[in-house]
Design a protein around this motif. Structure first.
Motif, PDB file in Angstrom:
ATOM      1  N   LEU A   1      40.317 -39.953  11.746  1.00 38.33           N
ATOM      2  CA  LEU A   1      41.722 -39.800  12.116  1.00 38.33           C
ATOM      3  C   LEU A   1      41.923 -38.649  13.092  1.00 38.33           C
ATOM      4  CD1 LEU A   1      43.457 -40.402   8.669  1.00 38.33           C
ATOM      5  CD2 LEU A   1      43.449 -41.916  10.653  1.00 38.33           C
ATOM      6  N   ARG A   2      41.103 -37.631  12.987  1.00 41.33           N
ATOM      7  CA  ARG A   2      41.229 -36.518  13.929  1.00 41.33           C
ATOM      8  C   ARG A   2      40.927 -36.960  15.353  1.00 41.33           C
ATOM      9  NH1 ARG A   2      38.633 -32.276  16.378  1.00 41.33           N
ATOM     10  NH2 ARG A   2      39.764 -30.290  16.323  1.00 41.33           N
ATOM     11  N   ARG A   3      40.090 -37.975  15.503  1.00 44.09           N
ATOM     12  CA  ARG A   3      39.740 -38.472  16.831  1.00 44.09           C
ATOM     13  C   ARG A   3      40.699 -39.555  17.322  1.00 44.09           C
ATOM     14  NH1 ARG A   3      35.507 -36.423  14.374  1.00 44.09           N
ATOM     15  NH2 ARG A   3      33.672 -35.710  15.530  1.00 44.09           N
TER      16      ARG A   3
ATOM     17  N   LYS B   1      49.906 -34.913  12.872  1.00 42.89           N
ATOM     18  CA  LYS B   1      50.904 -35.243  11.853  1.00 42.89           C
ATOM     19  C   LYS B   1      50.472 -36.444  11.031  1.00 42.89           C
ATOM     20  CE  LYS B   1      55.864 -36.037  11.305  1.00 42.89           C
ATOM     21  NZ  LYS B   1      57.161 -36.188  12.029  1.00 42.89           N
ATOM     22  N   ASN B   2      49.979 -37.481  11.690  1.00 46.23           N
ATOM     23  CA  ASN B   2      49.518 -38.671  10.961  1.00 46.23           C
ATOM     24  C   ASN B   2      48.253 -38.377  10.159  1.00 46.23           C
ATOM     25  OD1 ASN B   2      51.610 -40.297  11.883  1.00 46.23           O
ATOM     26  ND2 ASN B   2      50.479 -40.911  13.722  1.00 46.23           N
ATOM     27  N   ARG B   3      47.430 -37.479  10.676  1.00 48.34           N
ATOM     28  CA  ARG B   3      46.217 -37.114   9.928  1.00 48.34           C
ATOM     29  C   ARG B   3      46.585 -36.454   8.606  1.00 48.34           C
ATOM     30  NH1 ARG B   3      42.478 -32.482  10.196  1.00 48.34           N
ATOM     31  NH2 ARG B   3      43.827 -31.566  11.772  1.00 48.34           N
TER      32      ARG B   3
ATOM     33  N   ILE C   1      45.894 -37.565   4.673  1.00 45.20           N
ATOM     34  CA  ILE C   1      45.283 -36.690   3.663  1.00 45.20           C
ATOM     35  C   ILE C   1      46.177 -36.598   2.433  1.00 45.20           C
ATOM     36  CG2 ILE C   1      44.593 -34.315   3.183  1.00 45.20           C
ATOM     37  CD1 ILE C   1      43.704 -34.086   6.090  1.00 45.20           C
ATOM     38  N   ILE C   2      47.485 -36.465   2.652  1.00 50.31           N
ATOM     39  CA  ILE C   2      48.416 -36.405   1.518  1.00 50.31           C
ATOM     40  C   ILE C   2      48.382 -37.714   0.735  1.00 50.31           C
ATOM     41  CG2 ILE C   2      50.856 -36.247   0.891  1.00 50.31           C
ATOM     42  CD1 ILE C   2      51.219 -34.312   3.237  1.00 50.31           C
ATOM     43  N   LEU C   3      48.294 -38.841   1.445  1.00 51.76           N
ATOM     44  CA  LEU C   3      48.214 -40.137   0.765  1.00 51.76           C
ATOM     45  C   LEU C   3      46.947 -40.233  -0.080  1.00 51.76           C
ATOM     46  CD1 LEU C   3      49.275 -42.994   0.269  1.00 51.76           C
ATOM     47  CD2 LEU C   3      48.097 -43.710   2.369  1.00 51.76           C
TER      48      LEU C   3
ATOM     49  N   GLY D   1      50.531 -29.427   5.119  1.00 50.07           N
ATOM     50  CA  GLY D   1      51.107 -30.373   6.064  1.00 50.07           C
ATOM     51  C   GLY D   1      52.497 -30.006   6.523  1.00 50.07           C
ATOM     52  N   MET D   2      53.201 -29.181   5.738  1.00 45.71           N
ATOM     53  CA  MET D   2      54.558 -28.777   6.112  1.00 45.71           C
ATOM     54  C   MET D   2      54.577 -27.565   7.025  1.00 45.71           C
ATOM     55  SD  MET D   2      56.577 -29.314   2.516  1.00 45.71           S
ATOM     56  CE  MET D   2      56.683 -30.927   1.750  1.00 45.71           C
ATOM     57  N   LYS D   3      53.389 -27.059   7.398  1.00 52.36           N
ATOM     58  CA  LYS D   3      53.283 -25.967   8.367  1.00 52.36           C
ATOM     59  C   LYS D   3      53.994 -24.703   7.896  1.00 52.36           C
ATOM     60  CE  LYS D   3      51.079 -28.519  11.341  1.00 52.36           C
ATOM     61  NZ  LYS D   3      49.662 -28.293  11.649  1.00 52.36           N
ATOM     62  N   TYR D   4      53.744 -24.340   6.630  1.00 59.40           N
ATOM     63  CA  TYR D   4      54.247 -23.059   6.165  1.00 59.40           C
ATOM     64  C   TYR D   4      53.405 -21.935   6.761  1.00 59.40           C
ATOM     65  CZ  TYR D   4      57.180 -25.345   2.664  1.00 59.40           C
ATOM     66  OH  TYR D   4      58.124 -26.093   2.043  1.00 59.40           O
TER      67      TYR D   4
END
Length: 366
Positions: A116-118, A123-125, A129-131, A268-271
């Protein structure tokens, strides 16, 4: 005509030891592939995931063969972990498939992240990961709900037998194992390794040699204790771990299961860089504080909690601890030893792996 799958199973049985050695060798190779060529880390993890999936299939096949052969007795009795997980897998089909799916996800999660990184946006990656963590948390909760006991890692039986010791169908037709149909009337001849033995027996040295001691220096207990049955040996396999009995026990296990999901959601929420790490470490310590203290007889549960405590060390490779402390130390060591004999290999290994820890979550995930 037999199917290709049957041919492969027969090949596995006849060459189990060779296949096991090949798996181990290829798995060791995956540690040194990153940094060798473009996308080497993806090739390394794809190979590692394939080997793990193949080993899972091999273990399932070997287990089925052993269950179908009541005469087979392993040289070493199965471990408590194997007895416990195998008993639950045989008792409840939901446990078996939840545990297998959990292990399959663990095998492929890093390959999915690298792919997915490639191909996908950051954001989708992180959504993927969260899924994955949501599915893993659901499977772990399913296992805990079924067993009503703390979850073990791994939740499936581990291979604790040597494939070379498994009897194969070819043994029956082997000439060395076939019974003799006739008996020779001539007396047994002298074995070849004893023929032409012209060395005389030195009786003088035999008389001077002291006899072996009649009594052993070690006490009788040293001989009997390894052969004695422990309490875990006579327990039912599913009773090797006590059920979760109090709300505090349940809360501890739920916090432990939810902790990775909360951590990746915070990432993922960029804290701020330290917030996800602090939240995750706090949940880890809270789960440790709430969990019960297993008795001395519950070796399996104590081993699981010891493994969880060791996993806390992975935090030195995460977040601000990794960026401000661990990575500078490793880079300084790698630069200092890059031209030293032997240590230069370790230096190159560190330089190849440091960027991967920076880029991928699942390299240090637990």
């Amino acid at each position: 005509m037999s199917s290709p799958l049957a041919h492969y199973e027969s090949f596995l049985l006849n060459n189990g030891s060779t296949i096991s050695t090949l798996e181990s060798s290829l798995r060791s190779l995956t540690w040194f592939l990153p940094g060798r060529f473009k996308d080497a880390e993806l090739a390394s993890e794809a190979l590692s995931a394939s080997l793990n999936l193949m080993s899972l299939y091999h273990d399932t096949l070997l287990s089925r063969i052993l269950r179908s052969d009541p005469k087979f007795k392993p040289l070493i009795p199965p471990s408590a972990h194997t007895r416990y997980t195998r008993a639950w897998a045989e008792k409840d089909v939901r446990y078996k498939w939840a545990a297998r799916l959990l292990e399959i996800l663990r095998f492929i999660e890093l390959v999915v992240e690298m792919s997915l990184r490639r191909k996908a946006s950051p954001k989708n990656r992180w959504r993927a990961i969260i899924l994955i963590e949501i599915i893993k948390a659901y499977l772990r909760l399913t296992i805990v709900t079924i067993t009503r006991r703390p979850i073990l890692s791994p939740p499936i039986p581990e291979r604790d037998i040597d494939p070379a010791t498994i009897p194969t169908s070819s043994n029956a037709s082997s000439p060395t194992l076939a019974p003799s149909s006739s008996y020779s009337s001539s007396p047994p001849s002298t074995p070849k390794h004893l023929q032409n033995n012209h060395i005389s027996l030195d009786t003088a040295n035999m008389l001077l040699t002291p006899p072996p001691p009649l009594q052993s220096d070690s006490p009788v207990e040293d001989y009997l204790l390894p052969k004695a049955l422990s309490s875990s040996s006579v327990k039912s396999p599913t009773s090797l771990i006590r059920p979760l009995s109090t709300p505090k026990d349940w809360l501890s296990e739920i916090v432990y299961i939810a902790r990775p999901l909360i951590y990746v959601a915070a990432l993922g929420m960029k804290y701020e860089a330290t917030n996800p790490l602090v939240v995750s470490l706090s949940l880890e310590l809270l789960s440790r504080h709430l969990r019960r203290t297993p008795p001395a007889s519950s070796a399996l549960e104590r081993a699981e909690y010891a493994r969880r405590d060791r996993d806390i060390l992975w935090y030195i490779f995460r977040g601000s601890i990794w960026k401000s402390f661990t990575r500078p130390k490793l880079e300084a060591f790698a630069n200092k030893t890059s031209h030293a004999p032997l240590l230069g290999l370790i230096s190159a290994f560190i330089k190849d792996w440091v960027p991967l820890i920076d880029e991928y979550y699942y390299y240090t995930a637990t």
